[in-house]
Design a protein around this motif. Structure first.
Motif, PDB file in Angstrom:
ATOM      1  N   LEU A  61       0.832  -1.202   0.000  1.00 14.76           N
ATOM      2  CA  LEU A  61       0.000   0.000   0.000  1.00 14.76           C
ATOM      3  C   LEU A  61       0.871   1.259   0.000  1.00 14.76           C
ATOM      4  O   LEU A  61       0.508   2.272  -0.606  1.00 14.76           O
ATOM      5  CB  LEU A  61      -0.921  -0.001   1.231  1.00 14.76           C
ATOM      6  N   LEU A  62       2.023   1.166   0.653  1.00 11.84           N
ATOM      7  CA  LEU A  62       2.905   2.326   0.751  1.00 11.84           C
ATOM      8  C   LEU A  62       3.456   2.753  -0.602  1.00 11.84           C
ATOM      9  O   LEU A  62       3.982   3.859  -0.743  1.00 11.84           O
ATOM     10  CB  LEU A  62       4.068   2.031   1.703  1.00 11.84           C
ATOM     11  N   PHE A  63       3.337   1.884  -1.598  1.00  7.84           N
ATOM     12  CA  PHE A  63       3.842   2.217  -2.932  1.00  7.84           C
ATOM     13  C   PHE A  63       2.793   2.971  -3.760  1.00  7.84           C
ATOM     14  O   PHE A  63       3.052   3.361  -4.889  1.00  7.84           O
ATOM     15  CB  PHE A  63       4.237   0.952  -3.689  1.00  7.84           C
ATOM     16  N   LYS A  64       1.597   3.159  -3.187  1.00  6.31           N
ATOM     17  CA  LYS A  64       0.484   3.744  -3.944  1.00  6.31           C
ATOM     18  C   LYS A  64       0.101   5.084  -3.312  1.00  6.31           C
ATOM     19  O   LYS A  64      -0.744   5.166  -2.428  1.00  6.31           O
ATOM     20  CB  LYS A  64      -0.705   2.781  -3.944  1.00  6.31           C
ATOM     21  N   TRP A  65       0.748   6.114  -3.779  1.00  3.10           N
ATOM     22  CA  TRP A  65       0.607   7.451  -3.179  1.00  3.10           C
ATOM     23  C   TRP A  65      -0.853   7.892  -3.072  1.00  3.10           C
ATOM     24  O   TRP A  65      -1.335   8.256  -2.002  1.00  3.10           O
ATOM     25  CB  TRP A  65       1.405   8.463  -3.998  1.00  3.10           C
ATOM     26  N   ASN A  66      -1.555   7.881  -4.186  1.00  2.32           N
ATOM     27  CA  ASN A  66      -2.930   8.394  -4.193  1.00  2.32           C
ATOM     28  C   ASN A  66      -3.842   7.588  -3.275  1.00  2.32           C
ATOM     29  O   ASN A  66      -4.745   8.150  -2.636  1.00  2.32           O
ATOM     30  CB  ASN A  66      -3.485   8.400  -5.614  1.00  2.32           C
ATOM     31  N   SER A  67      -3.632   6.286  -3.204  1.00  7.42           N
ATOM     32  CA  SER A  67      -4.458   5.453  -2.322  1.00  7.42           C
ATOM     33  C   SER A  67      -4.225   5.809  -0.858  1.00  7.42           C
ATOM     34  O   SER A  67      -5.179   5.889  -0.072  1.00  7.42           O
ATOM     35  CB  SER A  67      -4.145   3.973  -2.551  1.00  7.42           C
ATOM     36  N   VAL A  68      -2.963   6.024  -0.492  1.00  8.24           N
ATOM     37  CA  VAL A  68      -2.662   6.396   0.893  1.00  8.24           C
ATOM     38  C   VAL A  68      -3.271   7.760   1.224  1.00  8.24           C
ATOM     39  O   VAL A  68      -3.885   7.940   2.282  1.00  8.24           O
ATOM     40  CB  VAL A  68      -1.136   6.409   1.139  1.00  8.24           C
ATOM     41  N   ILE A  69      -3.112   8.721   0.322  1.00  9.95           N
ATOM     42  CA  ILE A  69      -3.677  10.055   0.546  1.00  9.95           C
ATOM     43  C   ILE A  69      -5.193   9.978   0.698  1.00  9.95           C
ATOM     44  O   ILE A  69      -5.778  10.614   1.589  1.00  9.95           O
ATOM     45  CB  ILE A  69      -3.287  11.014  -0.588  1.00  9.95           C
ATOM     46  N   ASP A  70      -5.859   9.188  -0.135  1.00  7.86           N
ATOM     47  CA  ASP A  70      -7.320   9.045  -0.038  1.00  7.86           C
ATOM     48  C   ASP A  70      -7.729   8.460   1.308  1.00  7.86           C
ATOM     49  O   ASP A  70      -8.710   8.901   1.922  1.00  7.86           O
ATOM     50  CB  ASP A  70      -7.842   8.163  -1.175  1.00  7.86           C
ATOM     51  N   LEU A  71      -6.980   7.458   1.774  1.00  9.75           N
ATOM     52  CA  LEU A  71      -7.283   6.853   3.079  1.00  9.75           C
ATOM     53  C   LEU A  71      -7.101   7.868   4.205  1.00  9.75           C
ATOM     54  O   LEU A  71      -7.936   7.965   5.113  1.00  9.75           O
ATOM     55  CB  LEU A  71      -6.376   5.643   3.320  1.00  9.75           C
ATOM     56  N   ILE A  72      -6.020   8.616   4.157  1.00 12.94           N
ATOM     57  CA  ILE A  72      -5.764   9.627   5.192  1.00 12.94           C
ATOM     58  C   ILE A  72      -6.859  10.690   5.177  1.00 12.94           C
ATOM     59  O   ILE A  72      -7.384  11.083   6.228  1.00 12.94           O
ATOM     60  CB  ILE A  72      -4.374  10.274   4.983  1.00 12.94           C
ATOM     61  N   ASN A  73      -7.217  11.142   3.995  1.00 16.46           N
ATOM     62  CA  ASN A  73      -8.248  12.184   3.885  1.00 16.46           C
ATOM     63  C   ASN A  73      -9.589  11.723   4.435  1.00 16.46           C
ATOM     64  O   ASN A  73     -10.340  12.506   5.013  1.00 16.46           O
ATOM     65  CB  ASN A  73      -8.411  12.613   2.428  1.00 16.46           C
ATOM     66  N   SER A  74      -9.911  10.445   4.252  1.00 15.78           N
ATOM     67  CA  SER A  74     -11.218   9.940   4.696  1.00 15.78           C
ATOM     68  C   SER A  74     -11.231   9.514   6.159  1.00 15.78           C
ATOM     69  O   SER A  74     -12.281   9.185   6.701  1.00 15.78           O
ATOM     70  CB  SER A  74     -11.636   8.751   3.815  1.00 15.78           C
ATOM     71  N   GLY A  75     -10.070   9.511   6.801  1.00 18.42           N
ATOM     72  CA  GLY A  75      -9.971   9.026   8.174  1.00 18.42           C
ATOM     73  C   GLY A  75     -10.604   9.945   9.204  1.00 18.42           C
ATOM     74  O   GLY A  75     -10.845  11.125   8.948  1.00 18.42           O
ATOM     75  N   HIS A  76     -10.856   9.364  10.382  1.00 17.59           N
ATOM     76  CA  HIS A  76     -11.456  10.097  11.497  1.00 17.59           C
ATOM     77  C   HIS A  76     -10.407  10.312  12.595  1.00 17.59           C
ATOM     78  O   HIS A  76      -9.438   9.558  12.702  1.00 17.59           O
ATOM     79  CB  HIS A  76     -12.619   9.301  12.109  1.00 17.59           C
ATOM     80  N   THR A  77     -10.620  11.307  13.428  1.00 14.19           N
ATOM     81  CA  THR A  77      -9.820  11.464  14.638  1.00 14.19           C
ATOM     82  C   THR A  77     -10.647  12.150  15.715  1.00 14.19           C
ATOM     83  O   THR A  77     -11.515  12.974  15.411  1.00 14.19           O
ATOM     84  CB  THR A  77      -8.536  12.276  14.390  1.00 14.19           C
ATOM     85  N   SER A  78     -10.361  11.793  16.949  1.00 16.38           N
ATOM     86  CA  SER A  78     -10.965  12.487  18.095  1.00 16.38           C
ATOM     87  C   SER A  78      -9.901  13.307  18.813  1.00 16.38           C
ATOM     88  O   SER A  78     -10.131  13.835  19.894  1.00 16.38           O
ATOM     89  CB  SER A  78     -11.574  11.464  19.068  1.00 16.38           C
ATOM     90  N   GLN A  79      -8.714  13.390  18.197  1.00 20.41           N
ATOM     91  CA  GLN A  79      -7.587  14.105  18.813  1.00 20.41           C
ATOM     92  C   GLN A  79      -7.047  15.181  17.873  1.00 20.41           C
ATOM     93  O   GLN A  79      -5.848  15.397  17.784  1.00 20.41           O
ATOM     94  CB  GLN A  79      -6.478  13.115  19.183  1.00 20.41           C
TER      95      GLN A  79
END
Length: 413
Positions: free
Chosen positions: A161-179
């Motif tokens: 997964l680390l080799f797929k820039w756009n996929s990682v960025i999409d996952l980070i953008n869609s992620g949640h945080t309470s911090q």
């Protein structure tokens, strides 16, 4: 791995580069004491290859390598290529997380150029990021590991997964945080680098690797200091090997929590073309020990290198200023202070030895350590290829750090 009886048979010293230590407030005994500590680490059998460069008052007093760049692996991780290649002082080695400090300086360069401010929200430049509790996260919080998004939001991601820039960025953008309020320090092993790299890409309109080359590698006269390696250099890279006792509970879980993948998979993945072909801003800059030491010498010299002003002096000061107090990091579970991009030293003991409160630098996958210590006028790069959570690792590394501190006297209070 196998340790030869004759250490000289696997040791290379760049005698053309090393100056007399007496010219920089050291002695020959000081230099040899430091190198003896490196040899002690090698004798554990946990480090197939190591390189070290130390600059004191801007001059190289130690530039050496020991072991093999490829071959002589531990028995449980056989190398498909049985040939061995000696480590050379100028062999390129993956810096892993020590890459973060260099990547951070790209953001500081954009700030210097007036293209961003550290208190700007990430969403200012990556609008898709500003959701699910991440709306107020700032660039400075990403740099200082206070962004509240320490892990890729995916359970057991495949390392590729680390080799797929756009996929990682999409996952980070869609992620949640309470911090997302910046109050909690939690080491961002992978995610922070992608966020910073994407900010660079969106502001400059070019891949982050192009900006790294223009801003840092070229001014420092570096052949490497690249994310990954170009095809023509990949056969020169030192291989990484998982060594020592297999990680046991709870260390194995802590390592996976920080890295997102099993610790023992990291070394083998890093030896693949796929890893060297891509940019992973938090973890795959390649460089020689000399090049990394040049980077920190430039920092020590107020942003100058060979007469070039690579960064403004105020940019350097801002980059190494503490971003918060010494606190127990919620990912690493150890006390740590960060600036906006660097791990910081402490008086009693730290990653940079003893009485190193002014020091700053970064650790890379357990054993790699690179730093600058203004009090000692010291820039150090210690790069190595054994990736181990074996109990013998930290004491052996600690002896090296203490030896450097003790044999390089403090010049400025």
């Amino acid at each position: 791995m196998a340790v030869p009886k004759n250490m000289g048979s696997v040791t290379q010293i760049d005698t053309q580069a090393e100056i007399s230590p007496y010219d920089v407030n050291m002695t020959r005994d000081n230099v040899e004491a430091i190198w003896n500590s490196v040899e002690g680490f090698y004798k554990t059998g946990l480090q197939p290859g190591m390189t070290m460069v130390i600059r004191r008052q801007g001059e190289i007093v130690l530039k050496r390598s020991i072991g093999h760049a490829r071959g002589n692996p531990p028995p449980r991780h056989p190398d498909p290529d049985p040939s061995t290649v000696l480590m050379h002082p100028d062999t390129p080695i993956c810096l892993f997380s020590a890459s973060k400090a260099i990547t951070a300086m790209l953001i500081h360069k954009l700030k210097e150029e007036g293209k961003l401010k550290l208190h700007d929200t990430v969403g200012t430049y990556i609008p898709e990021f500003a959701c699910n509790g991440k709306e107020n996260i700032t660039i400075g919080q990403v740099l200082s590991h206070r962004a509240g998004v320490p892990m890729i939001p995916m359970k057991n991601p495949h390392p590729s997964l680390l080799f797929k820039w756009n996929s990682v960025i999409d996952l980070i953008n869609s992620g949640h945080t309470s911090q997302g309020d910046g109050k909690t320090q939690s080491y961002h092993a992978i995610v922070g680098g992608y966020i910073l790299g994407e900010i660079v890409r969106r502001i400059t309109g070019k891949p982050v690797e192009d900006y790294l080359k223009a801003v840092i590698a070229k001014p420092l006269g570096a052949t490497y200091l690249t994310y990954g390696l170009p095809k023509q250099h990949q056969n020169k890279a030192a291989f990484n090997y998982s060594t020592g006792a297999a990680p046991a509970f709870p260390i194995n879980l802590l390592a996976k929590r920080a890295l997102n993948i099993d610790f023992e998979k990291v070394a083998s993945i890093s030896n693949t073309e796929g890893f060297m072909d891509v940019s992973i801003p938090a973890g795959n800059i390649y460089g020689t020990a000399d090049e990394v030491s040049r980077f920190y010498q430039m920092m020590l010299d107020g942003g100058q290198f060979n007469g070039k002003q690579v960064f403004e002096a105020d940019t350097i000061k801002d980059a190494i200023k503490p971003a918060g107090p010494l606190t127990v990091d919620q990912t690493l579970l150890i006390p740590m202070r960060f600036s906006n991009g660097f791990m910081l030293g402490e008086n009693l003991f730290s990653l940079f030895g003893v009485k190193a409160k002014k020091a700053y630098g970064h650790l890379g996958l357990i054993n790699i350590v690179s730093w600058a210590d203004p009090a000692r006028e010291l820039s150090v790069a210690f790069l190595n290829t054994g990736k181990s959570l074996d109990p013998r690792t930290l004491p052996a590394l600690g002896k090296i750090l203490v030896s450097i501190s003790q044999n390089c006297s403090v010049l400025h209070k």
